[in-house]
Design an enzyme around this catalytic site. Structure first.
Site, PDB file in Angstrom:
ATOM      1  N   SER A 107      -6.236   0.778  17.006  1.00 56.75           N
ATOM      2  CA  SER A 107      -6.147   0.216  18.357  1.00 56.75           C
ATOM      3  C   SER A 107      -5.508  -1.164  18.403  1.00 56.75           C
ATOM      4  O   SER A 107      -4.973  -1.575  19.429  1.00 56.75           O
ATOM      5  CB  SER A 107      -7.542   0.167  18.996  1.00 56.75           C
ATOM      6  OG  SER A 107      -8.447  -0.539  18.166  1.00 56.75           O
ATOM      7  N   GLU A 150     -11.939 -10.012  33.438  1.00 50.68           N
ATOM      8  CA  GLU A 150     -13.021 -10.472  32.578  1.00 50.68           C
ATOM      9  C   GLU A 150     -12.506 -10.413  31.147  1.00 50.68           C
ATOM     10  O   GLU A 150     -11.588  -9.657  30.851  1.00 50.68           O
ATOM     11  CB  GLU A 150     -14.235  -9.531  32.708  1.00 50.68           C
ATOM     12  CG  GLU A 150     -14.194  -8.255  31.853  1.00 50.68           C
ATOM     13  CD  GLU A 150     -13.102  -7.256  32.251  1.00 50.68           C
ATOM     14  OE1 GLU A 150     -12.537  -7.403  33.355  1.00 50.68           O
ATOM     15  OE2 GLU A 150     -12.802  -6.339  31.468  1.00 50.68           O
ATOM     16  N   LYS A 205      -4.419  -2.663  24.669  1.00 49.98           N
ATOM     17  CA  LYS A 205      -4.792  -3.200  25.982  1.00 49.98           C
ATOM     18  C   LYS A 205      -3.593  -3.374  26.907  1.00 49.98           C
ATOM     19  O   LYS A 205      -3.705  -3.257  28.117  1.00 49.98           O
ATOM     20  CB  LYS A 205      -5.523  -4.530  25.822  1.00 49.98           C
ATOM     21  CG  LYS A 205      -6.889  -4.335  25.162  1.00 49.98           C
ATOM     22  CD  LYS A 205      -7.930  -5.262  25.707  1.00 49.98           C
ATOM     23  CE  LYS A 205      -9.325  -4.816  25.318  1.00 49.98           C
ATOM     24  NZ  LYS A 205      -9.563  -4.922  23.861  1.00 49.98           N
TER      25      LYS A 205
HETATM   26  C1  LIG Z   1     -10.757  -4.419  23.271  1.00 49.05           C
HETATM   27  C2  LIG Z   1     -10.487  -3.689  22.047  1.00 49.05           C
HETATM   28  C3  LIG Z   1     -11.203  -2.517  21.695  1.00 49.05           C
HETATM   29  C4  LIG Z   1     -12.357  -1.999  22.498  1.00 49.05           C
HETATM   30  O1  LIG Z   1     -12.059  -1.588  23.792  1.00 49.05           O
HETATM   31  P1  LIG Z   1     -11.991  -0.064  24.223  1.00 49.05           P
HETATM   32  O2  LIG Z   1     -11.958  -0.120  25.703  1.00 49.05           O
HETATM   33  O3  LIG Z   1     -13.203   0.631  23.707  1.00 49.05           O
HETATM   34  O4  LIG Z   1     -10.746   0.500  23.639  1.00 49.05           O
HETATM   35  C5  LIG Z   1     -10.842  -1.843  20.539  1.00 49.05           C
HETATM   36  N1  LIG Z   1      -9.849  -2.273  19.737  1.00 49.05           N
HETATM   37  C6  LIG Z   1      -9.146  -3.389  20.025  1.00 49.05           C
HETATM   38  C7  LIG Z   1      -8.058  -3.811  19.088  1.00 49.05           C
HETATM   39  C8  LIG Z   1      -9.442  -4.133  21.172  1.00 49.05           C
HETATM   40  O5  LIG Z   1      -8.725  -5.229  21.445  1.00 49.05           O
END
Ligand SMILES: *Cc1c(COP(=O)(O)O)cnc(C)c1O
Length: 396
Positions: free
Chosen positions: A376, A109, A87
């Site tokens: 992620s 948000e 993020k």
């Molecule tokens: C917010 C988040 C997501 C989901 O958001 P995307 O916009 O689909 O990437 C996925 N993994 C993590 C670790 C997150 O914090």
């Protein structure tokens, strides 16, 4: 009001009230002005490298590869970024853009609080005021992230309308932006909403695939056969896919949260269970009830329970360029535990959805094939929820 701008095939656009048009138009113009500016990009790349700890590693998961006995598995380690997830890429980009636009206030948000914390972090760094809208239900569920946002100097506003969760927080942030565009930038957290957000967020997250491509070419001398990423709104997935879209031999696989299963109502698998609709300023696929109302969604992963998907994903799905597969809570929890034991890496429960699908398909691939899984984020934040899922109560 529908426009032809920001279309991905039949998806995307700007379905917004006239009152929001000025804000969106100003942002569109500013983005066009700055996106290819060498100074802007130099500043962003210094922030990425020195503040966010980029480039993130492409790690060869040797034990997992040997255990599964199929494709060679690499992990794109977005969990190693400062603040613990992808993020930060988007937030630093948008905060810098907001600064160039002369804005002094960021609003955002947040659902689980991850995007709110990232935005509050960038606001602290840039010396900007920050207000985060968060469903009241989420404020109560995510006390630690609420504390962090306040510690970082942000104001957290609980939203009580609708189901008092993420989708209502988005609506409230849009309302606030309409009312106060002069000094305020709306830092949207995923590749969704009206144009230009899906493009802006994608471009800032595309650093993931830009690095992956260089790293895998250096390491293996060729492109991967498959790239896997989890999909909520779709920002880490589109970032992971983007520089491979024209490489037709690279399979792009988005892993959606199926919750308790796509044959139940407790799911958030938008592509697998949703239909075409218009919501939050975009035409895309959404989970809906029989009357076309946005359906309540469910997943063990708070970061994946958004009832829609970014329009570029809906388009990649419609033309068959990317595949979107459902992964249940149970499969994600098993993958969370598997990767922790196997590689010593605790993935975010969101990312574990991508790992879970890798566990299914890697053994069917051959050892001379290569798979990249985007991790992620890190899983510290999910330990209490997974423990609870397994029937154990722990602190935190
Ligand atoms: C917010 C988040 C997501 C989901 O958001 P995307 O916009 O689909 O990437 C996925 N993994 C993590 C670790 C997150 O914090």
């Amino acid at each position: 009001m529908a426009q032809s701008k920001g279309r991905f095939g039949a998806f995307g656009g700007q379905y917004i009230p006239e009152t929001l048009m000025n804000a969106v138009e100003e942002l569109d113009q500013a983005y066009l002005r700055w996106k290819d500016d060498p100074g802007f990009n130099e500043e962003l790349s210094v922030l990425f490298n020195e503040y966010a700890n980029r480039p993130s590693r492409l790690y060869y998961a040797r034990k997992m590869t040997e255990d599964l006995g199929g494709a060679k598995i690499y992990l794109k380690r977005e969990d190693l970024n400062f603040t613990g997830a992808h993020k930060v890429n988007n937030v630093l980009g948008q905060a810098l853009l907001a600064k160039k636009m002369g804005k002094t206030r960021l609003i955002a948000e947040t659902g689980a609080g991850q995007h709110g914390v990232a935005t509050a972090t960038a606001a602290a760094l840039f010396g900007m005021e920050c207000v985060v809208f968060m469903g009241k239900v989420d404020v109560e569920r995510q006390a630690l992230n609420v504390y962090k946002m306040r510690l970082l100097g942000a104001k957290v506003v609980p939203v009580t309308s609708g189901t008092a969760t993420l989708k209502d927080a988005v609506s409230e942030a849009m309302r606030e932006w309409t009312n106060r565009v002069s000094d305020t930038h709306y830092c949207l957290g995923s590749v969704m909403g009206p144009h230009p957000f899906p493009t802006i967020v994608r471009d800032f997250q595309a650093v993931i695939s830009r690095e992956t491509k260089q790293q895998i070419l250096k390491r293996e001398g060729r492109l991967p056969d498959a790239v896997l990423a989890c999909v909520g709104g779709g920002s880490n997935a589109i970032g992971s896919f983007y520089h491979f879209i024209d490489d037709k031999d690279v399979r792009l696989i988005g892993c959606e949260a199926a919750g308790r299963g796509i044959d139940t109502f407790e799911t958030a698998a938008t592509v697998n269970t949703g239909r075409l609709g218009i919501f939050h300023g975009m035409k895309s696929l959404f989970c809906q009830n029989e009357y076309g109302q946005i359906a309540p969604v469910y997943s063990i992963s708070a970061g994946l329970d958004y009832p829609g998907i970014g329009p570029e994903h809906a388009w990649l799905h419609s033309i068959g360029r990317a595949e979107y597969v459902p992964v249940t809570d149970e499969e994600a929890v098993q993958a969370f535990e598997y990767m922790s034991r196997m590689e010593g890496i605790i993935p975010a429960i969101e990312s574990a959805h991508a790992v879970a699908h890798a566990l299914k398909i890697a053994p069917q691939m051959s050892p001379d094939q290569i798979m990249v899984i985007t991790i992620s984020g890190r899983g510290d934040k999910d330990c209490a929820a997974v423990a609870r899922y397994r029937g154990e109560e722990i602190e935190g």
